[in-house]
Write a protein that holds these residues in place. Sequence first.
Motif, PDB file in Angstrom:
ATOM      1  N   SER A  20       0.819  -1.144  -0.312  1.00 16.56           N
ATOM      2  CA  SER A  20       0.097  -0.026   0.041  1.00 16.56           C
ATOM      3  C   SER A  20       0.805   1.314   0.066  1.00 16.56           C
ATOM      4  O   SER A  20       2.114   1.097   0.347  1.00 16.56           O
ATOM      5  CB  SER A  20      -0.837  -0.116   1.256  1.00 16.56           C
ATOM      6  OG  SER A  20      -0.179  -0.114   2.372  1.00 16.56           O
ATOM      7  N   ASP A  21       0.270   2.339  -0.251  1.00 13.96           N
ATOM      8  CA  ASP A  21       1.038   3.674  -0.236  1.00 13.96           C
ATOM      9  C   ASP A  21       1.383   4.030   1.059  1.00 13.96           C
ATOM     10  O   ASP A  21       2.547   4.675   1.311  1.00 13.96           O
ATOM     11  CB  ASP A  21       0.269   4.747  -1.281  1.00 13.96           C
ATOM     12  CG  ASP A  21      -1.051   4.997  -0.633  1.00 13.96           C
ATOM     13  OD1 ASP A  21      -1.740   3.999  -0.050  1.00 13.96           O
ATOM     14  OD2 ASP A  21      -1.808   5.880  -0.933  1.00 13.96           O
ATOM     15  N   ALA A  22       0.336   3.893   2.118  1.00 15.67           N
ATOM     16  CA  ALA A  22       0.781   3.806   3.489  1.00 15.67           C
ATOM     17  C   ALA A  22       2.117   3.216   3.605  1.00 15.67           C
ATOM     18  O   ALA A  22       3.177   3.909   4.696  1.00 15.67           O
ATOM     19  CB  ALA A  22      -0.417   3.694   4.124  1.00 15.67           C
ATOM     20  N   THR A  23       2.293   2.059   3.310  1.00 19.12           N
ATOM     21  CA  THR A  23       3.405   1.369   3.855  1.00 19.12           C
ATOM     22  C   THR A  23       4.829   1.953   3.068  1.00 19.12           C
ATOM     23  O   THR A  23       5.687   2.155   3.920  1.00 19.12           O
ATOM     24  CB  THR A  23       3.290  -0.182   3.290  1.00 19.12           C
ATOM     25  OG1 THR A  23       2.155  -0.602   3.903  1.00 19.12           O
ATOM     26  CG2 THR A  23       4.380  -1.003   3.763  1.00 19.12           C
ATOM     27  N   VAL A  24       4.631   2.463   1.807  1.00 20.50           N
ATOM     28  CA  VAL A  24       5.558   3.197   1.271  1.00 20.50           C
ATOM     29  C   VAL A  24       6.142   4.377   1.973  1.00 20.50           C
ATOM     30  O   VAL A  24       7.350   4.634   2.159  1.00 20.50           O
ATOM     31  CB  VAL A  24       5.129   3.460  -0.405  1.00 20.50           C
ATOM     32  CG1 VAL A  24       6.462   4.622  -1.081  1.00 20.50           C
ATOM     33  CG2 VAL A  24       4.889   2.158  -1.278  1.00 20.50           C
ATOM     34  N   ILE A  25       5.114   5.196   2.428  1.00 16.80           N
ATOM     35  CA  ILE A  25       5.413   6.381   3.179  1.00 16.80           C
ATOM     36  C   ILE A  25       6.074   5.817   4.307  1.00 16.80           C
ATOM     37  O   ILE A  25       7.033   6.625   4.817  1.00 16.80           O
ATOM     38  CB  ILE A  25       4.178   7.309   3.425  1.00 16.80           C
ATOM     39  CG1 ILE A  25       3.698   7.636   2.100  1.00 16.80           C
ATOM     40  CG2 ILE A  25       4.328   8.494   4.335  1.00 16.80           C
ATOM     41  CD1 ILE A  25       2.332   8.336   1.824  1.00 16.80           C
TER      42      ILE A  25
END
Length: 292
Positions: free
Chosen positions: A56-61
């Motif tokens: 997920s993009d939250a994991t990337v951030i």
Amino acid sequence: METSDRASGVLRQHFDQHRTQLSRSELAVAEYLVALPIDVLIFKSAEEIASDAGTSDATVIRTARRLGFSGLPELKRVCSRTMAKTIPTSDRLEQRFRGTGSELPKVAQQMFATAREVLTSTEEQFDEQMLSVAVSLLEGADTVWCLGMGTAEIEARHCAMALSRVGLRTRWSGASGFTLANDLLDLRASDVVVLFNAVHETPEFSMVASQMSEIGCKLILVCGVQLRALYKDKVDALLTCIGSPSKLASWTLGAIVTGDMLAYGVAVRNQPRAIETKRRLAGLRAKAERRN
């Protein structure tokens, strides 16, 4: 490719230092980032990285922060510095073309996303106390000088106009060399200078900053993160704006918003003067329209 490898080495150092603190999903993202050439990475959004890494993009951030950065934008900025210093401008433009492709709708989406990233990153650097100090300095100024160094002429002009519309006496200049020196002859100790400079500490910039100190006028610096590190203890107030290593959105975006915040801060604290100035401006516009 050599330059990309050197730039990615910065990320590799962060990865080696923090890898034991990463969860399994964060480790997958980090390994994906380390493997990317930096001239590809700077064009990747969090959503694109998440899709490629299967997360997920939250994991990337979160991964970017676990690696020691404030977020993905700072990760890309720090890792791209070697590339920016060693690759000619024309070559970087070719890289940009490769990174964006030529489909205009897709390019537009990338530019909107990068613009949001620039403003979000600038907001993350926002210092409430510094803004208050800067507004107080502007309130006490005889004349506010807005100076744009390098490519920052537009930002300086915008700030000067915004401040004049809330009742301050302003002057602006985007000049350099002898013309700038001539403009600065009228500076007085009771004046305040708002100096816009995105990145580089040029000899001319250093000269202007030192001259402000000699004259005794107050200096508000609006700059990027590298100049902030050099001048945070040398100026009266400092406000940071963030650019993008992909150059799909300009540092100017954050600087324009910063100029607007300064002007509105002065207006809020001096509402009768700001309202009266707006009335005078409306009256002058009405007279000009009647003459036409």
